[in-house]
Design a protein around this motif. Structure first.
Motif, PDB file in Angstrom:
ATOM      1  N   ASP A  69      77.744  58.497  44.540  1.00 58.94           N
ATOM      2  CA  ASP A  69      79.138  58.966  44.526  1.00 58.94           C
ATOM      3  C   ASP A  69      79.987  58.140  43.765  1.00 58.94           C
ATOM      4  OD1 ASP A  69      78.375  61.413  45.875  1.00 58.94           O
ATOM      5  OD2 ASP A  69      79.015  60.721  47.679  1.00 58.94           O
ATOM      6  N   GLY A  71      79.765  56.772  40.968  1.00 61.10           N
ATOM      7  CA  GLY A  71      79.569  57.318  39.591  1.00 61.10           C
ATOM      8  C   GLY A  71      78.731  56.004  38.748  1.00 61.10           C
ATOM      9  N   ARG A  72      78.186  55.223  39.605  1.00 59.94           N
ATOM     10  CA  ARG A  72      77.087  54.197  38.889  1.00 59.94           C
ATOM     11  C   ARG A  72      75.565  54.876  39.052  1.00 59.94           C
ATOM     12  NH1 ARG A  72      80.856  50.859  41.875  1.00 59.94           N
ATOM     13  NH2 ARG A  72      81.526  49.005  41.181  1.00 59.94           N
ATOM     14  N   PHE A  91      80.460  55.772  35.729  1.00 61.89           N
ATOM     15  CA  PHE A  91      80.933  56.857  35.067  1.00 61.89           C
ATOM     16  C   PHE A  91      82.082  57.435  36.146  1.00 61.89           C
ATOM     17  CE2 PHE A  91      76.216  56.915  33.625  1.00 61.89           C
ATOM     18  CZ  PHE A  91      76.643  56.943  32.334  1.00 61.89           C
ATOM     19  N   SER A  92      82.787  58.178  35.114  1.00 66.61           N
ATOM     20  CA  SER A  92      84.110  58.408  36.061  1.00 66.61           C
ATOM     21  C   SER A  92      83.662  59.541  37.246  1.00 66.61           C
ATOM     22  CB  SER A  92      85.134  59.076  35.186  1.00 66.61           C
ATOM     23  OG  SER A  92      84.655  60.104  34.260  1.00 66.61           O
ATOM     24  N   SER A  93      82.678  60.378  36.904  1.00 67.60           N
ATOM     25  CA  SER A  93      82.172  61.470  38.004  1.00 67.60           C
ATOM     26  C   SER A  93      81.200  61.085  38.716  1.00 67.60           C
ATOM     27  CB  SER A  93      82.026  62.871  37.165  1.00 67.60           C
ATOM     28  OG  SER A  93      81.935  63.641  38.121  1.00 67.60           O
ATOM     29  N   PRO A  94      81.310  61.298  40.123  1.00 60.47           N
ATOM     30  CA  PRO A  94      80.018  61.040  40.893  1.00 60.47           C
ATOM     31  C   PRO A  94      78.892  61.908  40.473  1.00 60.47           C
ATOM     32  CG  PRO A  94      82.019  61.759  42.312  1.00 60.47           C
ATOM     33  CD  PRO A  94      82.471  61.977  40.726  1.00 60.47           C
ATOM     34  N   ILE A  95      77.566  61.292  40.652  1.00 56.44           N
ATOM     35  CA  ILE A  95      76.262  61.735  40.327  1.00 56.44           C
ATOM     36  C   ILE A  95      75.722  62.761  41.347  1.00 56.44           C
ATOM     37  CG2 ILE A  95      73.891  61.197  39.634  1.00 56.44           C
ATOM     38  CD1 ILE A  95      75.412  58.707  38.174  1.00 56.44           C
ATOM     39  N   HIS A 111      76.526  65.442  36.763  1.00 60.28           N
ATOM     40  CA  HIS A 111      77.687  64.867  37.475  1.00 60.28           C
ATOM     41  C   HIS A 111      78.637  66.166  38.089  1.00 60.28           C
ATOM     42  CE1 HIS A 111      77.577  60.778  35.478  1.00 60.28           C
ATOM     43  NE2 HIS A 111      76.962  61.367  34.649  1.00 60.28           N
TER      44      HIS A 111
END
Length: 295
Positions: A69, A71-72, A91-95, A111
């Motif tokens: 969550d 973004g990593r 990353f800017s959005s949760p995975i 994402h």
């Protein structure tokens, strides 16, 4: 077998390594644990994520990849004595999920904002990406690695090729799909929704919708290695685990429910065990060779 308090707050993921001798589990607080299997002896704890881990996949028996969550996306080398993380990308959005493509060195990350990215391993360099325009709910690799299935908000389910082009938009189910699983032969795709199972025959491009024994949302699905059974775990008003006949959807075995919402499950590579994770913080391992008391 049950490991109590395996993770703080809740357990979110379970994944057997390809050789079946290790089990990786993850939690709502971002921690990942590696267990010897089937003894379930703790080996190590991995801590980089700041929030829940939502994706967990083994590249091989040594390399584990996680996404969360926060973004990593993290590549872990478990053969290292220390500093097991060999690459971390933010990353800017949760995975919402992770999968592999057939090239072997390519990872797919889905994402929450609708973006699908193909990442090079181990560098995590972005090779390709596209936005599907809707929130990603689940994704799963095809057994041959030639593409993947993705479900999004709005009840859409796509088959994507390696270039992330839409190879096919599948017949739309009646409900949003929160979990996906391919049969080992790649002929069928199963999807879990509220109260219902959707089964697509990918050869005929047809959809069957089955009533599910779950009284809630189906959080996770997995086919047995021989393709004869489909395991499911419920979430929200339901924490049951069922083994279903993969041809009919009828329950053939009920496994002891968790005390709180179910989160994830997976068959072991040999099909003998099922591991599950739950909001009750436990990780469970069920030996399917043990006698089943009728209920």
């Amino acid at each position: 077998m049950q490991v109590e308090n395996a993770h703080h707050f809740a357990s979110t993921q379970v994944q057997f390594n390809p050789g079946g001798g290790l089990l990786a589990t993850a939690g709502l607080g971002g921690d990942i644990k590696i267990w010897s299997f089937p003894a379930m002896t703790p080996i190590m704890t991995l801590a980089v994520h700041k929030n829940a881990v939502r994706g967990l996949v083994w590249f091989n028996d040594r390399i584990l990849i996680s996404g969360g969550d926060d973004g990593r996306t993290v590549v872990w080398d478990l053969a290292k004595d220390e500093q097991q993380q060999i690459r971390v990308e933010l990353f800017s959005s949760p995975i919402k999920g992770l999968a592999f493509l057939s090239a072997g060195g390519e990872l797919v990350a889905g994402h929450r904002d609708g973006t699908i990215r193909v990442l090079e391993l181990p560098s995590l360099r972005i090779l390709r990406e596209r936005n599907l325009g809707r929130r990603v709910l689940a994704l799963r690799s095809r057994p041959d690695g030639a593409g993947l299935a993705v479900s999004t908000a709005g009840k859409q389910v796509f088959l994507l090729d390696r270039a992330l082009q839409v190879a096919r938009e599948l017949p739309m189910p009646n409900r949003e799909i929160y979990s996906l699983a391919f049969s080992p032969d790649g002929r069928k795709l199963a999807g879990g929704a509220w109260f219902k199972l959707s089964i697509w025959d990918l050869f005929t491009n047809s959809l069957a919708e089955w009533d599910s024994p779950h009284f809630g949302k189906i959080a996770s699905l997995d086919f047995s290695p021989d393709g004869g059974r489909l395991a499911s775990i419920g979430r929200i008003s339901d924490s049951k685990i069922f083994l279903l006949n993969a041809r009919t959807g009828k329950p053939v075995r009920y496994l002891l429910r968790h005390s709180l919402c179910g989160a994830a499950l997976q068959f072991s590579p040999d099909g003998r065990y099922i591991a599950s994770a739950s909001d009750d913080r436990s990780v469970r391992v069920y030996d399917l060779t043990e006698p089943y008391p009728p209920r």
